[in-house]
Motif scaffolding. Structure first.
Motif, PDB file in Angstrom:
ATOM      1  N   GLU A  44     -11.076  -2.346  -0.864  1.00 18.13           N
ATOM      2  CA  GLU A  44     -12.394  -2.060  -1.182  1.00 18.13           C
ATOM      3  C   GLU A  44     -12.757  -0.561  -0.564  1.00 18.13           C
ATOM      4  O   GLU A  44     -12.468  -0.180   0.402  1.00 18.13           O
ATOM      5  N   ALA A  45     -13.749   0.000  -1.250  1.00 19.24           N
ATOM      6  CA  ALA A  45     -14.041   1.467  -0.814  1.00 19.24           C
ATOM      7  C   ALA A  45     -15.174   1.217   0.407  1.00 19.24           C
ATOM      8  O   ALA A  45     -15.844   0.326   0.582  1.00 19.24           O
ATOM      9  N   ARG A  46     -15.001   2.312   1.326  1.00 13.61           N
ATOM     10  CA  ARG A  46     -15.947   2.466   2.382  1.00 13.61           C
ATOM     11  C   ARG A  46     -15.949   4.027   2.728  1.00 13.61           C
ATOM     12  O   ARG A  46     -15.077   4.745   2.359  1.00 13.61           O
ATOM     13  N   GLU A  47     -16.960   4.181   3.428  1.00 14.73           N
ATOM     14  CA  GLU A  47     -17.198   5.688   3.626  1.00 14.73           C
ATOM     15  C   GLU A  47     -16.212   6.245   5.033  1.00 14.73           C
ATOM     16  O   GLU A  47     -16.360   5.396   5.927  1.00 14.73           O
ATOM     17  N   GLY A  48     -15.913   7.208   4.874  1.00 12.01           N
ATOM     18  CA  GLY A  48     -15.300   7.894   6.085  1.00 12.01           C
ATOM     19  C   GLY A  48     -13.835   7.356   6.460  1.00 12.01           C
ATOM     20  O   GLY A  48     -13.385   6.366   5.698  1.00 12.01           O
ATOM     21  N   VAL A  49     -13.029   8.026   7.194  1.00 12.20           N
ATOM     22  CA  VAL A  49     -11.850   7.890   7.568  1.00 12.20           C
ATOM     23  C   VAL A  49     -12.029   7.892   9.245  1.00 12.20           C
ATOM     24  O   VAL A  49     -12.469   8.524   9.734  1.00 12.20           O
ATOM     25  N   LEU A  50     -10.901   7.204   9.770  1.00 10.61           N
ATOM     26  CA  LEU A  50     -11.079   7.072  11.261  1.00 10.61           C
ATOM     27  C   LEU A  50      -9.934   8.223  11.661  1.00 10.61           C
ATOM     28  O   LEU A  50      -8.850   8.271  11.152  1.00 10.61           O
ATOM     29  N   THR A  51     -10.218   8.681  13.029  1.00  9.73           N
ATOM     30  CA  THR A  51      -9.330   9.585  13.288  1.00  9.73           C
ATOM     31  C   THR A  51      -8.499   8.919  14.370  1.00  9.73           C
ATOM     32  O   THR A  51      -7.433   9.514  14.996  1.00  9.73           O
ATOM     33  N   THR A  52      -8.409   7.743  14.981  1.00  9.50           N
ATOM     34  CA  THR A  52      -7.444   6.692  15.546  1.00  9.50           C
ATOM     35  C   THR A  52      -7.160   5.861  14.811  1.00  9.50           C
ATOM     36  O   THR A  52      -7.712   5.122  14.308  1.00  9.50           O
ATOM     37  N   MET A  53      -5.915   5.987  14.487  1.00  8.48           N
ATOM     38  CA  MET A  53      -5.382   4.780  13.660  1.00  8.48           C
ATOM     39  C   MET A  53      -4.434   3.788  14.419  1.00  8.48           C
ATOM     40  O   MET A  53      -3.844   4.131  15.386  1.00  8.48           O
ATOM     41  N   ALA A  54      -4.788   2.745  14.245  1.00  2.00           N
ATOM     42  CA  ALA A  54      -4.410   1.508  15.121  1.00  2.00           C
ATOM     43  C   ALA A  54      -2.682   1.352  14.355  1.00  2.00           C
ATOM     44  O   ALA A  54      -2.489   1.864  13.214  1.00  2.00           O
ATOM     45  N   PRO A  55      -2.184   0.688  15.090  1.00  2.00           N
ATOM     46  CA  PRO A  55      -0.544   0.387  14.942  1.00  2.00           C
ATOM     47  C   PRO A  55      -0.610  -0.386  13.652  1.00  2.00           C
ATOM     48  O   PRO A  55      -1.170  -1.196  13.080  1.00  2.00           O
ATOM     49  N   ARG A  56       0.492  -0.004  12.701  1.00  2.30           N
ATOM     50  CA  ARG A  56       0.948  -0.467  11.404  1.00  2.30           C
ATOM     51  C   ARG A  56      -0.342  -0.767  10.493  1.00  2.30           C
ATOM     52  O   ARG A  56      -0.651  -1.725  10.147  1.00  2.30           O
ATOM     53  N   THR A  57      -0.979   0.556  10.324  1.00  2.00           N
ATOM     54  CA  THR A  57      -2.085   0.451   9.370  1.00  2.00           C
ATOM     55  C   THR A  57      -1.955   1.695   8.668  1.00  2.00           C
ATOM     56  O   THR A  57      -1.064   2.554   8.572  1.00  2.00           O
ATOM     57  N   GLY A  58      -2.598   1.691   7.257  1.00  2.70           N
ATOM     58  CA  GLY A  58      -2.809   2.694   6.514  1.00  2.70           C
ATOM     59  C   GLY A  58      -3.897   2.703   5.713  1.00  2.70           C
ATOM     60  O   GLY A  58      -4.716   1.818   5.686  1.00  2.70           O
ATOM     61  N   TYR A  59      -4.188   3.757   4.929  1.00  2.00           N
ATOM     62  CA  TYR A  59      -5.289   3.792   3.843  1.00  2.00           C
ATOM     63  C   TYR A  59      -5.155   4.864   2.830  1.00  2.00           C
ATOM     64  O   TYR A  59      -4.273   5.809   3.161  1.00  2.00           O
ATOM     65  N   TRP A  60      -6.000   4.868   1.812  1.00  2.32           N
ATOM     66  CA  TRP A  60      -6.024   6.030   0.987  1.00  2.32           C
ATOM     67  C   TRP A  60      -7.582   6.400   0.910  1.00  2.32           C
ATOM     68  O   TRP A  60      -8.413   5.752   0.875  1.00  2.32           O
ATOM     69  N   LEU A  72       0.652  -1.281   0.044  1.00  2.00           N
ATOM     70  CA  LEU A  72      -0.118  -0.035  -0.010  1.00  2.00           C
ATOM     71  C   LEU A  72       0.849   1.225  -0.009  1.00  2.00           C
ATOM     72  O   LEU A  72       0.602   2.302  -0.702  1.00  2.00           O
ATOM     73  N   LEU A  73       1.970   1.287   0.760  1.00  2.00           N
ATOM     74  CA  LEU A  73       2.823   2.280   0.923  1.00  2.00           C
ATOM     75  C   LEU A  73       3.608   2.430  -0.466  1.00  2.00           C
ATOM     76  O   LEU A  73       3.631   3.723  -1.155  1.00  2.00           O
TER      77      LEU A  73
END
Length: 551
Positions: free
Chosen positions: A529-545, A363-364
């Protein structure tokens, strides 16, 4: 018009160049696919594998050396630049690679090794004959010091002095790598002309570009001055090479002028691409010089990630911030793994879930502004292969055993079929490197049938990326973030994509820019896969576009 909009406009104007933002798949042909049951991958195997590569959604392939060679450094010791080693096949096979790749819409990039040859090359055999022959000055020769010792203190990458005494010539010759890899004297215009003729030979054959190997080793200090010490003690390195600052044995100021000659030659064949490998502890200045102003090479990549022992937000930020996108700046390329470096998943997973890190790193890689280079097996999440000492082939791995992972573990054969002998790579009883039995579970056929496998995740990511031009050739804006998080916005003409990663080991609260808080998350380290919204707390070792705008 804002500064960022102007920057985006410039990037989009350049997007007509096919390579800008292209994803390149590296093939190490010895280990890709064997079709004649001799245990060594070949060009026919590349032809057979092209449908699979095209199914990933990449834009082109880079094929590591297949030229005539004694294979002491497995093809990077070239004995005939315009020949194909019989172990890989014939020109008919190579032409079939070009034809099928182009039919599938894939560009073909091949290696060019301009800093050195094999000692079996006809040029070297003539050069070493005496000091008066027509090629006497085609390699780097020097007399010994008065005490008989080598002309300078320069050290070889593979250990020991980079000077080798040659009886027939009664001089030392320079070798920055193996003693069987004498360095060309690229200061010599006749050598440059010969190398440019090599480039024309392969461009006439239909290749779409070159990856230029070890380019900053191509010229040396003619005064042969000693390198100063780096100050790094032997206890912290595995080879004397790292105990010097490589001020005089490489990175000469005349290299960019030679690159301008290469560029002029490449421009005789429109639509071609060049990318330089630039090693060393401080490569940025050279990367910028090698790609300056559109008059040298198109792109360059270094070892920021290839040997990195861990993946941190600080490391990513430091690397990305080196490219400020000013006019005339070259276009970066990125590689996390290749044939020379231990596989990134093994280096970076640690105690984390291996599958998760394989997804996160992909992903990165695919979010970075530039050309992502995927090394064969990276799309499968392959770990470093286990190779016993008795089975090692790589001279560097043998020399440094057991202090480094070595290169053989990144070169073990591709697993095509979980149930087939040799994981479907070959029908031979023994392959040049043994297939790692643990890799069979990650074979292409098995992962293709599993929707959640790393392979299918990679395919989906590449599809999402191609549908979002901002991720392909848009500009990049680094954001201020808490420690542990790296985030940047890829700006396109009609859309923007926020790429955010928590590379730390604890959850971190971070609120993205307001306009992205209700954006569509188009991919994450868990799913593509697409989903609505983004999280304001990011779990460790995670990422998103997360995307806004666009179609």
């Amino acid at each position: 018009m804002s500064e960022m909009t102007e920057m985006t406009s410039r990037m989009v104007t350049s997007a007509a160049e096919w390579w800008r933002g292209a994803v390149i798949y590296q093939i190490y042909p010895r280990s890709f696919r064997d079709t004649n049951a001799d245990g060594v991958g070949d060009l026919r195997g590349v032809v057979e594998g092209l449908d699979y590569i095209a199914s990933l959604g990449v834009d082109g392939i880079w094929i590591s050396p297949f030229f005539t060679s004694p294979m002491k450094d497995f093809g990077y010791d070239v004995s005939d630049y315009c020949g194909i080693d019989p172990s890989f096949g014939t020109f008919e096979d190579f032409d079939a690679v070009i034809a099928k790749a182009h039919e599938l819409g894939l560009k073909v990039i091949i290696d060019q090794v301009y800093s050195h040859t094999s000692d079996e090359h006809a040029w070297f055999q003539e050069s070493r004959r005496d000091r008066d022959n027509p090629k006497a000055d085609w390699y780097v020769w020097a007399d010994p010091k008065p005490d008989g010792s080598p002309p300078s203190n320069w050290q070889s990458v593979f250990g020991g002095s980079s000077w080798q005494w040659d009886g027939p010539r009664r001089q030392y010759y320079l070798h920055n790598f193996l003693t069987s890899q004498p360095d060309l004297n690229v200061h010599n215009p006749d050598v440059q002309n010969a190398l440019l003729d090599v480039a024309r030979f392969w461009l006439d054959r239909g290749v779409d570009g070159f990856r230029l190997d070890a380019l900053n080793f191509s010229m040396h200090d003619p005064e042969l001055r000693d390198n100063p010490p780096s100050g790094v003690p032997m206890s912290q390195v595995t080879r004397p090479f790292d105990m010097q600052i490589k001020r005089f044995n490489q990175s000469h100021a005349d290299i960019p002028a030679f690159l301008e000659r290469i560029r002029a030659t490449i421009d005789e064949f429109p639509g071609r691409f060049t990318v330089a490998e630039v090693g060393g502890p401080e490569p940025l200045e050279e990367m910028k010089a090698f790609t300056d102003g559109g008059k040298r090479l198109d792109s360059a990549y270094n070892f920021d990630f290839l040997y990195a022992p861990d993946l941190t937000a600080e490391r990513v930020r430091s690397s990305l911030s080196n490219w400020d996108q000013t006019p005339g700046e070259g276009w970066p390329s990125w590689a996390f793994s290749n044939h020379d470096a231990p596989r990134a998943t093994t280096r970076w997973a640690g105690d984390d879930d291996f599958e998760k890190i394989a997804r996160l790193s992909m992903l990165l890689l695919l979010s970075l502004r530039g050309n992502p280079i995927i090394y064969q097996g990276e799309e499968l999440g392959l770990p470093q292969g286990h190779v016993a000492f008795a089975d090692l082939q790589d001279p560097e791995a043998i020399t440094n055993w057991p202090h480094t992972l070595g290169r053989d573990g990144a070169r073990t054969p591709m697993p095509w079929s979980a149930e087939a002998p040799q994981a479907g790579f070959s029908q031979a009883n023994r392959t040049w490197l043994k297939v790692d039995p643990d890799h069979a579970a990650r074979a292409i056929d098995r992962q293709s049938a599993e929707p959640g496998a790393v392979l299918n995740y990679t395919r989906k990511l590449l599809s999402v990326r191609s549908d979002n031009p901002a991720l392909v050739n848009g500009s990049s804006e680094l954001l201020d973030t808490p420690e542990g998080i790296i985030a940047f916005i890829r700006h396109g003409v009609e859309s923007e994509v926020l790429c955010a990663f928590n590379l730390g080991h604890t959850a971190i609260d971070w609120t993205p820019p307001q306009r992205f808080q209700s954006a569509t998350t188009i991919a994450s380290e868990a799913v593509a896969e697409a989903r609505e919204g983004v999280l304001t707390t990011m779990a460790p070792r995670t990422g998103y576009w997360a995307a806004i705008g666009g179609k």
